[in-house]
Every structure is written in C-alpha cells, then in structure tokens.
Design an enzyme around this catalytic site. Structure first.
Site, PDB file in Angstrom:
ATOM      1  N   LYS A  63      47.089  46.153  36.055  1.00 18.64           N
ATOM      2  CA  LYS A  63      45.844  46.485  35.340  1.00 18.64           C
ATOM      3  C   LYS A  63      45.975  47.835  34.637  1.00 18.64           C
ATOM      4  CE  LYS A  63      43.033  43.514  38.212  1.00 18.64           C
ATOM      5  NZ  LYS A  63      42.052  43.305  39.285  1.00 18.64           N
TER       6      LYS A  63
ATOM      7  N   GLN B 114      39.289  46.451  44.066  1.00 15.56           N
ATOM      8  CA  GLN B 114      40.430  45.536  44.105  1.00 15.56           C
ATOM      9  C   GLN B 114      40.453  44.753  45.420  1.00 15.56           C
ATOM     10  OE1 GLN B 114      42.504  44.847  41.487  1.00 15.56           O
ATOM     11  NE2 GLN B 114      43.035  43.175  42.855  1.00 15.56           N
TER      12      GLN B 114
ATOM     13  N   ASP C 231      34.292  42.334  37.068  1.00 13.91           N
ATOM     14  CA  ASP C 231      34.837  41.229  37.866  1.00 13.91           C
ATOM     15  C   ASP C 231      33.866  40.050  37.929  1.00 13.91           C
ATOM     16  OD1 ASP C 231      37.391  41.570  38.885  1.00 13.91           O
ATOM     17  OD2 ASP C 231      36.724  42.829  40.560  1.00 13.91           O
TER      18      ASP C 231
HETATM   19  N1  GUN Z   1      42.214  39.979  43.599  1.00 12.18           N
HETATM   20  C1  GUN Z   1      42.657  38.818  43.063  1.00 12.18           C
HETATM   21  N2  GUN Z   1      41.978  38.546  41.918  1.00 12.18           N
HETATM   22  C2  GUN Z   1      41.087  39.541  41.749  1.00 12.18           C
HETATM   23  C3  GUN Z   1      40.109  39.804  40.753  1.00 12.18           C
HETATM   24  O1  GUN Z   1      39.902  39.069  39.794  1.00 12.18           O
HETATM   25  N3  GUN Z   1      39.389  40.952  40.937  1.00 12.18           N
HETATM   26  C4  GUN Z   1      39.570  41.780  41.993  1.00 12.18           C
HETATM   27  N4  GUN Z   1      38.807  42.875  42.089  1.00 12.18           N
HETATM   28  N5  GUN Z   1      40.468  41.549  42.935  1.00 12.18           N
HETATM   29  C5  GUN Z   1      41.219  40.436  42.809  1.00 12.18           C
END
Ligand code: GUN
Length: 286
Positions: A48, A92, A115
């Site tokens: 990211k 996350q 998200d």
């Molecule tokens: N872990 C796996 N996919 C995601 C996501 O789309 N967002 C977040 N915050 N954690 C994740």
C-alpha cells in the site's frame, strides 16, 4: 484457458488514479494503523505504501504494540478523523490481538473509511443504497474481484457463483455485490458438508478460504471462471524461506478453467488499486 492478469489491470487503474490525483489541487493522505505483529498485514502495508507514493498520496503509518488498549486506538482515530491532511483511514487486518474490531471500525469517519468496513458503509452496501448522492465505499478486495470480472467481460447475471469463505472482508461483501449483478450466489464455509457438491456446479468459483490446495481439479466444472483470493504462506528452501499460494491446486485447476487468477499476480494487486480508487473517492468529498 486464459490467465487473468491482475497486475496489468491494476497498473491501468493506478495510472488513472494518478492523473486524477494530479488534478485535485492538493495531495491526499492515507493513514494506516498497524496493531501488533502479523506478517500478512506487514506485507499488505508495504504494498500500500509503494502504491500510494507512486500515485501521489501521502502515507502515514501508525503502529501500536499488541498490548495496546482499545481506547488508545480510538483516540488516534478521532484525531485522524479531524486531520485535514488525511482523507483515508484504515486499520490493517488481520490484527494479532483480540480487540473489538467493530468498535474500532465504527470510530472511523464513514467518509474517510476507505476500506468500507464502518457499519454504516457495510449497511449501505448490504441494502444496495447510496450515501448522499455518492456511491458508498466498497471493500477493496470484493471491488477488485468485480472489476476483474468486468475487465475480462465475465457477465455474472444469471450465473451460479460459489464463494468459499464467509469473512466480513471478502466473502460476505463480495456475495452481495455478485447478487446485485444478478448472480445466484452460494456461500460455502468451514461448516459446509459437501464442498464439491456445490463447487462442481459453479460457473464462477471464488476461493477465499485461506487453505492451501483446498480446491482440486475434480471440484471444478469444465470451463468455469476461477477467482482465487487467498494468500497462504508455504515454507520452502528459497532465500526468503517461503512462497505464496492461493486456495486452488493451480496447475491442475487451470486446465479445467476457462479463466483463472494466479496467486500472486491476480486479485492481490487489485486490492491495492481499488484502495487508491477509494482514497480518490474520499478526496473528492468536500
Ligand atoms: N486485510 C486483507 N484485506 C484487507 C483490506 O481490504 N483492508 C484491510 N484493512 N485489511 C485487509
């Protein structure tokens, strides 16, 4: 059989987001909260950060040790909600500690919830509604799967779609998005009695269980579209000591499928690309 190139589609989306961000007149910011120590979360965060920098989004990482109290996390979120340098906030996942995730996700301003995990955004997605006059935030991985299907001209209307996995991040929201597009959706999970009974009838099979080699060639209908969302770490003799695989027995399943996503290089890059798109969406909110 064709292999879906998630990297190429994601690159196109990143290019589009980059040019739109250049026209915003300000640099948006993403705040990422990492709680505890989890390899998968760290891997996602690395990806990211690289992607944000590439398209001109500021990246702010906030780390908490696993003994953190929930109030400390919520108090940071409240500060970030009010911070004009921050357009997007995410926690996350997975987190390696037991904290009330719903309370944490509820604290994030729904307009900065890139998200789409805040209960308000989840509710809007499940009721297939819009927030004010804007589209709601769609969770990134399900949005990425839908975009891949669109890019490869897979029409889901009237199709039998089987989703293996009922997580709040992938299985449930993705099932709703597919339903919205007219698919007949079956959600399978760890308690499903005869998985093959369901999968062999799937025109589109989505694997999001997190179990290496769960889906074998005999479980897949000839000509099916197979989307493998999982990330499983397998130890090996390489320098890194491991490699990443999905839920499917890829080499065998690919000879049955008409279209299939590889792992890595399929859905993974799309998750990050759709996050960038959500940050852009949040940045357009005045
Ligand atoms: N872990 C796996 N996919 C995601 C996501 O789309 N967002 C977040 N915050 N954690 C994740």
């Amino acid at each position: 059989m064709s292999i879906i190139d998630g990297r190429a589609v994601a690159k196109k989306i990143r290019g589009d987001v980059k040019s739109k961000i250049a026209g915003l007149g300000f640099q948006p910011g993403l705040a990422v909260i990492l709680i505890g120590d989890n390899w998968e979360s760290k891997l996602y965060i690395e990806q990211k950060e690289i992607a944000c920098k590439e398209v001109g989004i500021q990246f702010f990482l906030h780390e908490f040790v696993s003994s953190v109290e929930i109030n400390e996390v919520i108090s940071l979120i409240q500060k970030l909600n009010a911070d004009r340098k921050v357009q997007g906030i995410l926690v996350q996942l997975p987190i390696s500690v037991s904290l009330d995730l719903i309370k944490i996700q509820e604290a994030i301003d729904p307009w900065k919830d890139v998200d789409g995990f805040n209960p308000i955004n989840r509710g809007l997605l499940f009721s297939m509604a819009k927030k004010a006059s804007l589209e709601t935030m769609i969770p990134c991985t399900p949005a990425g799967v839908m975009r891949l299907l669109e890019e490869y001209e897979v029409d889901v209307n009237g199709k039998n779609v089987v989703v293996i996995g009922r997580s709040n991040i992938i299985g449930k929201p993705l099932s709703y998005l597919l339903l919205q597009k007219g698919a007949t959706v079956t959600i399978c999970h760890s308690q499903t009695k005869d998985l093959k009974f369901h999968t062999q009838n799937a025109d589109i099979l989505v694997c999001a269980a997190g179990q290496e080699a769960l889906v074998t060639a005999e479980m897949v209908k000839k000509g099916a579209v197979v989307i493998d969302v999982a990330l499983n770490r397998v130890t090996d003799q390489s320098k890194k000591g491991y490699h990443i695989v999905g839920d499917t027995d890829f080499e065998k399943v690919k000879s049955k499928a008409s279209l299939i996503t590889p792992v890595p290089g399929g859905v993974g890059p799309m998750t990050v690309a759709m996050l960038l798109q959500n940050i852009l969406k949040a940045s357009l909110i005045k």
